[in-house]
Scaffold this motif. Structure first.
Motif, PDB file in Angstrom:
ATOM      1  N   LYS A 230      27.788  -7.537  29.552  1.00  0.00           N
ATOM      2  CA  LYS A 230      27.015  -8.373  30.478  1.00  0.00           C
ATOM      3  C   LYS A 230      26.218  -9.461  29.761  1.00  0.00           C
ATOM      4  N   ALA A 232      23.400 -12.918  30.532  1.00  0.00           N
ATOM      5  CA  ALA A 232      22.405 -13.421  31.480  1.00  0.00           C
ATOM      6  C   ALA A 232      23.080 -14.333  32.502  1.00  0.00           C
ATOM      7  N   LYS A 240      13.875 -18.299  30.766  1.00  0.00           N
ATOM      8  CA  LYS A 240      13.939 -18.054  29.324  1.00  0.00           C
ATOM      9  C   LYS A 240      15.348 -18.350  28.816  1.00  0.00           C
TER      10      LYS A 240
ATOM     11  N   GLU B 198      16.399 -14.614  28.190  1.00  0.00           N
ATOM     12  CA  GLU B 198      16.856 -14.726  29.574  1.00  0.00           C
ATOM     13  C   GLU B 198      17.608 -13.476  30.053  1.00  0.00           C
ATOM     14  N   PHE B 199      18.263 -12.795  29.121  1.00  0.00           N
ATOM     15  CA  PHE B 199      19.091 -11.645  29.523  1.00  0.00           C
ATOM     16  C   PHE B 199      18.300 -10.502  30.146  1.00  0.00           C
ATOM     17  N   ARG B 201      16.115 -10.173  32.541  1.00  0.00           N
ATOM     18  CA  ARG B 201      15.996 -10.020  33.998  1.00  0.00           C
ATOM     19  C   ARG B 201      17.263  -9.426  34.614  1.00  0.00           C
ATOM     20  N   ASP B 202      18.392  -9.588  33.936  1.00  0.00           N
ATOM     21  CA  ASP B 202      19.662  -9.080  34.469  1.00  0.00           C
ATOM     22  C   ASP B 202      20.084  -7.766  33.831  1.00  0.00           C
ATOM     23  N   ALA B 203      19.228  -7.196  32.986  1.00  0.00           N
ATOM     24  CA  ALA B 203      19.642  -6.007  32.250  1.00  0.00           C
ATOM     25  C   ALA B 203      20.969  -6.251  31.545  1.00  0.00           C
ATOM     26  N   ALA B 204      21.127  -7.431  31.014  1.00  0.00           N
ATOM     27  CA  ALA B 204      22.363  -7.776  30.313  1.00  0.00           C
ATOM     28  C   ALA B 204      22.350  -7.176  28.907  1.00  0.00           C
ATOM     29  N   ASP B 205      23.480  -7.313  28.235  1.00  0.00           N
ATOM     30  CA  ASP B 205      23.691  -6.617  26.964  1.00  0.00           C
ATOM     31  C   ASP B 205      23.373  -7.476  25.740  1.00  0.00           C
ATOM     32  N   SER B 206      22.695  -8.568  25.926  1.00  0.00           N
ATOM     33  CA  SER B 206      22.554  -9.563  24.858  1.00  0.00           C
ATOM     34  C   SER B 206      21.753  -9.086  23.653  1.00  0.00           C
ATOM     35  N   GLN B 208      21.889  -6.477  21.831  1.00  0.00           N
ATOM     36  CA  GLN B 208      22.775  -5.990  20.772  1.00  0.00           C
ATOM     37  C   GLN B 208      23.617  -7.121  20.194  1.00  0.00           C
ATOM     38  N   THR B 323      18.638   0.488  34.966  1.00  0.00           N
ATOM     39  CA  THR B 323      19.337   1.136  33.863  1.00  0.00           C
ATOM     40  C   THR B 323      18.295   1.749  32.934  1.00  0.00           C
TER      41      THR B 323
END
Lengths: 458, 458
Positions: A230, A232, A240, B198-199, B201-206, B208, B323
């Motif tokens: 995933k 952003a 941000k 920015e990631f 807010r979306d619970a993104a994987d950035s 790592q 998550t």
């Protein structure tokens, strides 16, 4: 993508790319894109043997697989798509002859074609899928560059930053990501986006590193997205995100401006002179003036290039160039080559830029001045204005509204092919015959069927 | 390095690292660094099986060599140093238990140890060379993070940005670059530096992806520098460098503050709770208050965490976490775990953070408020302040000046080892016996002789 993030310009951009179909792209845009690819291939071949490319290729040899499906263009070695994209992108930007989009000050070819070609070979895509993916990269990357704006370009090398996003969009399209997948790809690409102009003052090698990383990082982001990694959702416009961190004049409306009607791909300029694009308008204006007035270099006492602030920012750091690459960022040297040799192509730079005392003498007569009109029109229009004081005391001016290679003053098919062949020959990247075969194959990329190896024997 | 760029803080930093000798590092700093490495190894093993790590490892399998000299820690697969550094760095940051330096808000271990270990194995370095390189990375990266300042951290994930520079310094030292070579390495690393918040807010994987890229890009930069690839000499403080582009409060004096006297390595904090560091001070304060007053979660009507702006910036985006990873950035969830279970370790997050209704109930009672004193002291000091209204109407406060794990409140050797073993066991990354062997080997890294395979059979 969750509902609350499914709007906004990044989401709309992703939806447009996901739905983009080869059949709906106007034929003139498809044709233009093939021309861009031919032009790019010349640049990638001209990077052969450059020390930056050799070093990045050395890293690829040490760290990557010894074989694979994707070609490293200057050497024809094959490796994994990741390293092929990386090395080819490094090679594409060396000789400063790759294309540029004025409004975004972004060099799309150098990052998009390497990534797409590497993956198309590995995943056995069709010719039309390849072309569509490249156009997707142009449509996204150019808009991202326009969105990030002039404040971004003052510090950041847009081809490194917007370039990573462009490569992700192009590869994402090529491997069939849907809108949500493209959003993740863009998110992962944008959060890797980097590239600072600081290297210019030291004549450092970072420019090739920027294109290498943009192509490779974009490809990485798209592959991760295919696996479900995933990113952003609002990496471009979020609080941000890229603009928040790296721009003070970002305009989100530019991200979706005219999507599907305005094809920004065909707004791309071919570079005619072998120098930084910021020198081209003044070079064309000087050439026009000298031809019109019948002047030689010694007839000119001083020359003022009336430029936009971006030109001063990028070119101002270089006074007397120490390397050929630095010379391409020296307004005085470029104008000196035009004044003395009437040409500023690759050969002229190699042979005359550092050692010709007449060029050096002319360089000392040149200065740049910020021009309000030029600055206002930039980057949408790159107007060239020059003022000259002749040794006989006359004050002379010339103006060029669109430098050669711009959309309104674009290259003829023959000029474009001849330029690509010259570039291919420049360092022995390809023979004329090889290049002619490649060119013929690229002109056929709009036809059905699988993409073929550009360099295959006939 | 040309003479006119041989001064300035980046140059002084490079000279310091080039001259850094194991013998001159105080033994207490060497000892501390070994503790940091043990702590890191636990985190890297705890990343085993995480989807972000699996996906990045999948990319490494697809694009990298199938074998090589460097170990991927969670799986013990071997590949080239580049991909080993990348995957291990991704693994190191997953469970949010890796170390942090307060003043720089930088997580050094996650990017430095993966890069150094991968290269030390490939280039057969000694144990002392390895340790010295790691300390070089800490000394540089922490100062870069402090230099970039709070404005940087508002938008950028410092571990991604300063992390690339730290990894380049560490690997550059390990492979024996001189001051000029280190300058080039830092230049090439800094111009690749990236990572946006920015990631979140979306619970993104950035997150790592950021550590993976920082370690890999820093290693890339150092290897390029060894081959002569030039980087910008003033990538940190230059007019178009990292601070110019990504900070508004950068202070160049911080880059060289106390070099050789102040060892910032030993200022690093171990993370005790398994959550974002910004939640720790308030968690410790709440724990102190509840124990002191003998309160249970239902005795509390509401709780206010008095925090610095950075906590609001980073944690504010998460309201009700979706998550486990997001839960680690939810102040309410962390305080809920402390209130209900008196612990916020990995197990507590896995078992209770998302599904325990008592935790959710407590979360709804929590809010954050900006506190002028806490904000002023941050990031040098992370003060925890909590105010609670008890259901019986009492107003209660507690304060913790240094959260557990901070230099003034650091972990005992047994606590540190036990934490690392728990982390190793968490996802079956290593058995207790394996981990005890690794720990014993790390405690011996100050001894002469070649670095040994941490996981070798006895």
């Amino acid at each position: 993508m969750s509902l609350d993030t499914a709007d906004g310009p990044t989401a709309r951009l992703c939806a447009f790319i996901a739905e983009l179909d080869f059949e709906q792209i106007p034929p003139r845009v498809v044709h233009f894109a093939k021309g861009l690819m031919i032009d790019w291939l010349g640049s990638a071949l001209a990077g052969k043997g450059a020390h930056q490319v050799e070093m990045i290729d050395g890293f690829a040899r040490a760290m990557g697989p010894a074989d694979g499906p994707s070609i490293i263009i200057p050497t024809r070695r094959r490796t994994s798509p990741y390293f092929a994209a990386m090395v080819n992108a490094a090679a594409s930007h060396v000789v400063e002859q790759d294309d540029v989009h004025n409004g975004s000050v972004f060099h799309p070819a150098a990052v998009i074609f390497p990534a797409v070609l590497a993956v198309a070979e590995a995943e056995k895509k069709t010719r039309r899928e390849m072309l569509t993916a490249c156009i997707a990269g142009y449509e996204v990357g150019i808009r991202v560059g326009e969105f990030l704006g002039r404040s971004h370009y003052e510090i950041f090398h847009t081809t490194g930053t917007a370039g990573a996003v462009a490569a992700a969009a192009a590869v994402g399209k090529l491997i069939g990501l849907d809108a949500a997948g493209l959003s993740h790809a863009l998110g992962s690409a944008g959060t890797q986006a980097a590239g600072l102009w600081e290297f210019l003052r030291d004549a450092a090698d970072s420019k090739q590193l920027h294109t290498a990383r943009a192509a490779a990082n974009g490809l990485f982001a798209a592959f991760l997205a295919r696996d479900g990694f995933k990113g952003a959702a609002k990496i471009l416009e979020g609080k941000k995100g890229m603009a928040a961190g790296m721009s003070s004049d970002a305009d989100p409306a530019r991200l979706t401006d005219g999507l599907g009607n305005r094809w920004v791909t065909e707004e791309t300029s071919f570079k005619w002179h072998a120098s930084c694009r910021h020198t081209h308008p003044a070079a064309d204006a000087l050439q026009l003036l000298m031809r019109r007035e019948g002047l030689g270099p010694d007839d000119i006492a001083d020359a003022v290039a009336h430029v936009h602030q971006g030109a001063i920012d990028v070119l101002g750091a270089v006074d007397v160039p120490q390397t050929v690459h630095q010379a391409k960022f020296s307004m005085g040297t470029v104008l000196g080559l035009i004044a003395v040799h009437d040409i500023a192509d690759l050969d002229a730079f190699e042979r005359h830029a550092l050692t010709d005392t007449r060029v050096a003498r002319f360089r000392a007569k040149v200065r740049m001045e910020l021009d309000a009109e030029v600055d206002t029109l930039y980057p949408k229009q790159w107007v060239g204005k020059i003022s000259v004081t002749a040794v006989d005391g006359r004050k002379l001016d010339a103006r060029v509204d669109e430098p050669k290679g711009d959309p309104g003053n674009t290259l003829a098919k023959q000029e474009l092919e001849a330029k690509a062949i010259r570039l291919a020959e420049f360092r022995g990247g390809a023979t004329v015959d090889e290049m002619r075969r490649c060119i013929a194959r690229i002109w056929k990329l709009d036809q059905p069927g699988r993409a073929v190896d550009l360099f295959a024997e006939p």
